[in-house]
Structures are given as structure tokens and as C-alpha cells.
Design an enzyme around this catalytic site. Structure first.
Site, PDB file in Angstrom:
ATOM      1  N   PHE A 184       0.859  -1.190   0.000  1.00 57.85           N
ATOM      2  CA  PHE A 184       0.000   0.000   0.000  1.00 57.85           C
ATOM      3  C   PHE A 184       0.897   1.242   0.000  1.00 57.85           C
ATOM      4  O   PHE A 184       1.868   1.304   0.760  1.00 57.85           O
ATOM      5  CB  PHE A 184      -0.940   0.002   1.209  1.00 57.85           C
ATOM      6  CG  PHE A 184      -1.932   1.127   1.127  1.00 57.85           C
ATOM      7  CD1 PHE A 184      -3.010   1.051   0.265  1.00 57.85           C
ATOM      8  CD2 PHE A 184      -1.758   2.278   1.870  1.00 57.85           C
ATOM      9  CE1 PHE A 184      -3.912   2.103   0.150  1.00 57.85           C
ATOM     10  CE2 PHE A 184      -2.656   3.341   1.757  1.00 57.85           C
ATOM     11  CZ  PHE A 184      -3.738   3.244   0.896  1.00 57.85           C
ATOM     12  N   ASP A 221       0.951  -4.464   8.806  1.00 63.38           N
ATOM     13  CA  ASP A 221      -0.160  -3.543   8.581  1.00 63.38           C
ATOM     14  C   ASP A 221      -1.423  -4.398   8.466  1.00 63.38           C
ATOM     15  O   ASP A 221      -1.563  -5.207   7.539  1.00 63.38           O
ATOM     16  CB  ASP A 221       0.087  -2.732   7.296  1.00 63.38           C
ATOM     17  CG  ASP A 221      -0.990  -1.672   7.060  1.00 63.38           C
ATOM     18  OD1 ASP A 221      -2.114  -1.843   7.569  1.00 63.38           O
ATOM     19  OD2 ASP A 221      -0.709  -0.685   6.348  1.00 63.38           O
ATOM     20  N   TYR A 251     -11.426   2.578  10.080  1.00 60.59           N
ATOM     21  CA  TYR A 251     -12.601   2.936   9.260  1.00 60.59           C
ATOM     22  C   TYR A 251     -13.007   1.879   8.243  1.00 60.59           C
ATOM     23  O   TYR A 251     -13.929   2.086   7.484  1.00 60.59           O
ATOM     24  CB  TYR A 251     -12.376   4.276   8.545  1.00 60.59           C
ATOM     25  CG  TYR A 251     -11.084   4.405   7.775  1.00 60.59           C
ATOM     26  CD1 TYR A 251     -10.918   3.832   6.532  1.00 60.59           C
ATOM     27  CD2 TYR A 251     -10.025   5.148   8.296  1.00 60.59           C
ATOM     28  CE1 TYR A 251      -9.738   3.966   5.830  1.00 60.59           C
ATOM     29  CE2 TYR A 251      -8.829   5.295   7.607  1.00 60.59           C
ATOM     30  CZ  TYR A 251      -8.694   4.691   6.358  1.00 60.59           C
ATOM     31  OH  TYR A 251      -7.521   4.829   5.669  1.00 60.59           O
ATOM     32  N   LYS A 252     -12.294   0.741   8.223  1.00 60.89           N
ATOM     33  CA  LYS A 252     -12.667  -0.293   7.263  1.00 60.89           C
ATOM     34  C   LYS A 252     -13.623  -1.271   7.963  1.00 60.89           C
ATOM     35  O   LYS A 252     -14.748  -0.914   8.262  1.00 60.89           O
ATOM     36  CB  LYS A 252     -11.411  -0.970   6.721  1.00 60.89           C
ATOM     37  CG  LYS A 252     -10.493  -0.002   5.966  1.00 60.89           C
ATOM     38  CD  LYS A 252      -9.252  -0.721   5.483  1.00 60.89           C
ATOM     39  CE  LYS A 252      -8.261   0.242   4.847  1.00 60.89           C
ATOM     40  NZ  LYS A 252      -8.695   0.716   3.534  1.00 60.89           N
ATOM     41  N   ARG A 269     -12.453  -4.009  -7.061  1.00 58.63           N
ATOM     42  CA  ARG A 269     -12.436  -4.719  -5.767  1.00 58.63           C
ATOM     43  C   ARG A 269     -13.863  -4.872  -5.253  1.00 58.63           C
ATOM     44  O   ARG A 269     -14.651  -3.921  -5.277  1.00 58.63           O
ATOM     45  CB  ARG A 269     -11.660  -3.924  -4.710  1.00 58.63           C
ATOM     46  CG  ARG A 269     -10.199  -3.795  -4.935  1.00 58.63           C
ATOM     47  CD  ARG A 269      -9.494  -3.285  -3.679  1.00 58.63           C
ATOM     48  NE  ARG A 269     -10.063  -2.054  -3.127  1.00 58.63           N
ATOM     49  CZ  ARG A 269      -9.567  -1.403  -2.089  1.00 58.63           C
ATOM     50  NH1 ARG A 269      -8.497  -1.870  -1.457  1.00 58.63           N
ATOM     51  NH2 ARG A 269     -10.124  -0.289  -1.656  1.00 58.63           N
TER      52      ARG A 269
HETATM   53  C1  LIG Z   1      -2.818  -1.350   3.893  1.00 59.99           C
HETATM   54  C2  LIG Z   1      -3.245   0.042   4.207  1.00 59.99           C
HETATM   55  N1  LIG Z   1      -2.524   0.787   5.059  1.00 59.99           N
HETATM   56  C3  LIG Z   1      -2.879   2.054   5.367  1.00 59.99           C
HETATM   57  C4  LIG Z   1      -4.010   2.624   4.812  1.00 59.99           C
HETATM   58  C5  LIG Z   1      -4.443   4.020   5.074  1.00 59.99           C
HETATM   59  O1  LIG Z   1      -3.746   4.706   6.014  1.00 59.99           O
HETATM   60  P1  LIG Z   1      -4.327   6.100   6.528  1.00 59.99           P
HETATM   61  O2  LIG Z   1      -5.523   5.821   7.354  1.00 59.99           O
HETATM   62  O3  LIG Z   1      -3.205   6.704   7.245  1.00 59.99           O
HETATM   63  O4  LIG Z   1      -4.739   6.906   5.325  1.00 59.99           O
HETATM   64  C6  LIG Z   1      -4.788   1.871   3.937  1.00 59.99           C
HETATM   65  C7  LIG Z   1      -6.004   2.469   3.336  1.00 59.99           C
HETATM   66  O5  LIG Z   1      -6.656   1.958   2.509  1.00 59.99           O
HETATM   67  C8  LIG Z   1      -4.393   0.568   3.613  1.00 59.99           C
HETATM   68  O6  LIG Z   1      -5.101  -0.162   2.770  1.00 59.99           O
END
Ligand SMILES: Cc1ncc(COP(=O)(O)O)c(C=O)c1O
Length: 412
Positions: A131, A199, A224-225, A371
Site C-alpha cells: 500500500f 499492517d 474505518y474499514k 475490488r
Molecule cells: C494497507 C493500508 N494501510 C494504510 C491505509 C491508510 O492509512 P491512513 O488511514 O493513514 O490513510 C490503507 C487504506 O486503505 C491501507 O489499505
């Protein structure tokens, strides 16, 4: 592969919904009528209780008790309290997780902390196509800390060596949904004396995660997911207890101080996870995340995982049987897949827009990926079945060719 898989009838999938142990969880969400929401891996749906919970924080607590709320309503403890609620979802102990900042900021804190804990080693190891924020933050750390560099290797395990300070990987890949073997990769990092940072943004709340069981050192993830904390919800970070006291946050804000309300001039880190706090916690966002976490009340992760797999198997069967022209971009082996299914098509953007116009909400990831996220708490088997029929229709009739669908939006 088209046509090889069995495609059930609508009655068949309705029977699956009727037998689903998580079936009633859908009532915990305020989903709009006429929409099949397959994007909970990007932004979780709105829990029914969120609006009242946020209103209570705003009106009764902020409005009524004003600044006394920091003590009276426990605002000051919200980062640790919510961290303890996330812990069982990721196989961690309550005191190993804290809620703070964004996933990006937490990556920065933990990559720097890991590098400083491995002073003689120069390499931050990650994978190409991770990501973007994981790559960008690693690159930023490398330019900030003298003598560090980022290496992105397709074969991570082969690339880990005695110069590796930390391995930074995403457990479930954002684009393909491919799930990494946490035990094996963590063990490989440890065998070389490196730290392992996972992550969990696309894992937490949807797939099985056992941080303690696999001996992971560090982790971050989104609120938020699948945790349903709302747009831009605070994120979380995990540090294994054995490293508490050893690792230091580079963002030495006052909320991570041992005694913030002594107002001393010199920084001294708090014990445990609190040292990874930086500034004042966003209490309204914390209230929304709290309501998001309520949607997991009385839910067994084993049921979530089993349903995630069953939903994605159904979706893949439907794509194979009914949607010629789409190329499977996710692993076919359920044990190697997270909770979203990705398909590739040269016109994935237009197809995604045509689906949204028909009420099927997925998303697009450049250059050619559509997706489709499966959220066990609210996605029904019937939703997947109907979505497949609509995708099949959009492909067969090529409605995606409407020029209106070619216009790219800022957020995809
Ligand atoms: C693997 C991953 N890491 C981090 C993030 C997002 O990070 P942030 O909340 O800091 O924008 C996402 C967002 O889709 C993600 O898929």
C-alpha cells in the site's frame, strides 16, 4: 474457467442467509435500501448506533459537562480503552494496543522505533506494490534517519538478512486481497534478528489474526474499514509487551509523556503503550469508533472468518460461472485470501461506475482492478448472488461503454 463452477439458485442462497449465525448482525447497520454494499474494506457501513453515540458525546458530554468530560466521561482513557476492545480481534492482550492518529502516522512511529532498536542495521524491508502509504512512510523514515534505506523485494523471506532492521508488510494486500503467512514471515524476520511490523488495515475485523501466537513485534491498522469507525476514524497500533520499555516513539508529544499534567520541560516517555500517543485524542472520532466496535459485540471471530470465506467462495464461483471477461486477481485458495475479491479488466473503472449506477458499490484500484469487499457482519449471501447477476448483465450488455462512466473522480 467459465462455467466450471456450480452456481446456486436464489432460493439456495436465501437458505444460506436463513441459516447464517451472523444474519442478525446486519440489523446493527443503517444500510440504504436498494444498495449492495461491497466496499466495507474501504469504508465500513454506518452502524445504527453511531449517530446517537456521537450526539451523546457532542451534546451531553461536550455540551453539558464541557472540559470536565476529560475526567467525568473518561475521554482521557479513550485511546487505551478502545485499544483494549480491538485487542481480542487481533490476538493481542488489552495492554498491547492503543488507538491513536492515522495508520500512516503510526507506521512512522513504529518504523522509526524499530530502526532505533536495531542500530547496526540499515535496511527497512518491504515489498513492491505494498500500500503506497507504507512505502512512502518507509521512504520518509529512510531520509530522516541517517544511514537507513528501503528495499522492496518480491521474495521477502529470501531478502531478509543480517542488515534488515525491520520488515514492513501488509497482511492482506489492498489490491489483490492476497493474505501473507504471518507465522512464517515473522519467524523468518526473527531468525535474522529483525523486527516484524504488520499492517492489518485489510485484516482486522474480517480475517483471523493472532499477533501473540505468531510472535509479531509490531502492528498498525485502520479504524474505518471493517471496524466501522467512520471516515478518517482513528487508527491503532500494537507493540508486543516484551518490547514495551525498549521502543521509543519519535513523535514525543505531551500525551505520550509519563506525566502530561505535570507540565515539565523535559520529555519522559509514559510506560506501556501510552508512550505511542502524541497529541490530544480526537474524542468525537473515538466515540464513532467505539460505536463501530460495538457491532462486534457477542460475535465470535471464527464465525466472521468462516462467513468471509463462504461469501468470497460464492462470489468467485459466480464470477467464474457468470462473468466471462473478468480475470481473477485474488488467490483462489481461500486460506491465502482476505475478505475482498479483486478482478481485473481493462475497463475496470467504467465497469465499477456502471455497477454503482445499478446499486452495486465496489471500488477501483488503478490500473485495472475492481475490488469487491465482503463484510461478514452485513453482507448477505443474497447480496453476493444479486451482485453477480448485475455484474453479468453489465458485462453482457456492455452498459459500461456509456461515456458518462469514463469520467474519473478524485477518489476511486
Ligand atoms: C494497507 C493500508 N494501510 C494504510 C491505509 C491508510 O492509512 P491512513 O488511514 O493513514 O490513510 C490503507 C487504506 O486503505 C491501507 O489499505
Amino acid at each position: 474457467m467459465s462455467g466450471e463452477r456450480h452456481w446456486p439458485t436464489l432460493d439456495d442462497v436465501r437458505a444460506l442467509d436463513a441459516a447464517d449465525t451472523l444474519g442478525t448482525c446486519r440489523d446493527r447497520f443503517a444500510l440504504p435500501d436498494g444498495v449492495i454494499y461491497l466496499d466495507g474494506n474501504s469504508l465500513g457501513a454506518l452502524p445504527r448506533a453511531s449517530a446517537a453515540r456521537i450526539a451523546q458525546t457532542v451534546t451531553r458530554e461536550w455540551g453539558g459537562d464541557l472540559i470536565a468530560s476529560w475526567n467525568k466521561h473518561g475521554w482521557i482513557d479513550a485511546p487505551a480503552r478502545l485499544g483494549a476492545r480491538i485487542a481480542p480481534l487481533i490476538g493481542a492482550a488489552a495492554d498491547e494496543v492503543i488507538v491513536a492518529d492515522s495508520t500512516s502516522a503510526n507506521l512512522f512511529k513504529l518504523i522509526v522505533a524499530a530502526c532505533q532498536a536495531r542500530p547496526g542495521r540499515s535496511m527497512i524491508l518491504t515489498e513492491p506494490g505494498n500500500f503506497p502509504t507504507d512505502l512512502y512512510i518507509a521512504q520518509g523514515v529512510a531520509t530522516t534517519l541517517p544511514g537507513r534505506q528501503v528495499s522492496a523485494a518480491a521474495d521477502i523471506v529470501a531478502a531478509i538478512d543480517g542488515d534488515t532492521a525491520v520488515v514492513v508488510l501488509t497482511h492482506v494486500h489492498y489490491k489483490t486481497g492476497a493474505m501473507r503467512d504471518m507465522h512464517a514471515i515473522t519467524a523468518a524476520a526473527h531468525a535474522a534478528g529483525a523486527l516484524m511490523l504488520w499492517d492489518l488495515s485489510h485484516s482486522v475485523g474480517a480475517v483471523e489474526v493472532d499477533l501473540e501466537g505468531c510472535g509479531a513485534d509490531l502492528a498498525v491498522g485502520c479504524g474505518y474499514k471493517y471496524l466501522n469507525g467512520g471516515p478518517g476514524a482513528p487508527a491503532f497500533l500494537y507493540v508486543a509487551r516484551a518490547l514495551h520499555g525498549t521502543l521509543a516513539s519519535p513523535m514525543t508529544g505531551w500525551m505520550g509523556h509519563a506525566a502530561p499534567f505535570d507540565f515539565g520541560d523535559d520529555y519522559a516517555p509514559a510506560d506501556g503503550m501510552k508512550r505511542f500517543l502524541c497529541g490530544t485524542p480526537p474524542i468525537i472520532g473515538m466515540a464513532a469508533l467505539d460505536a463501530g466496535l460495538d457491532t462486534f459485540d457477542s460475535v465470535a471471530m471464527a464465525d466472521v472468518v468462516a462467513k468471509s470465506r463462504a461469501l468470497s467462495e460464492l462470489l468467485i464461483a459466480g464470477i467464474d460461472a457468470r462473468c466471462p471477461g473478468l480475470t481473477m486477481a485474488s488467490p483462489r485458495d481461500a486460506a491465502m485470501r482476505g475478505s475482498h475479491v479483486s478482478v481485473a479488466h481493462p475497463n475496470a473503472w467504467e465497469i465499477c461506475q456502471a455497477l454503482i449506477a445499478r446499486g452495486v458499490i465496489g471500488d477501483f484500484r488503478a490500473p485495472d482492478v475492481l475490488r469487491l469487499g465482503l463484510t461478514p457482519l452485513y453482507t448477505r449471501f443474497e447480496d453476493v448472488w444479486q451482485a453477480v447477476e448485475i455484474i453479468a448483465d453489465v458485462l453482457a450488455r456492455e452498459t459500461w461503454r456509456d461515456p458518462a462512466y469514463a469520467v474519473r473522480a478524485a477518489v476511486t
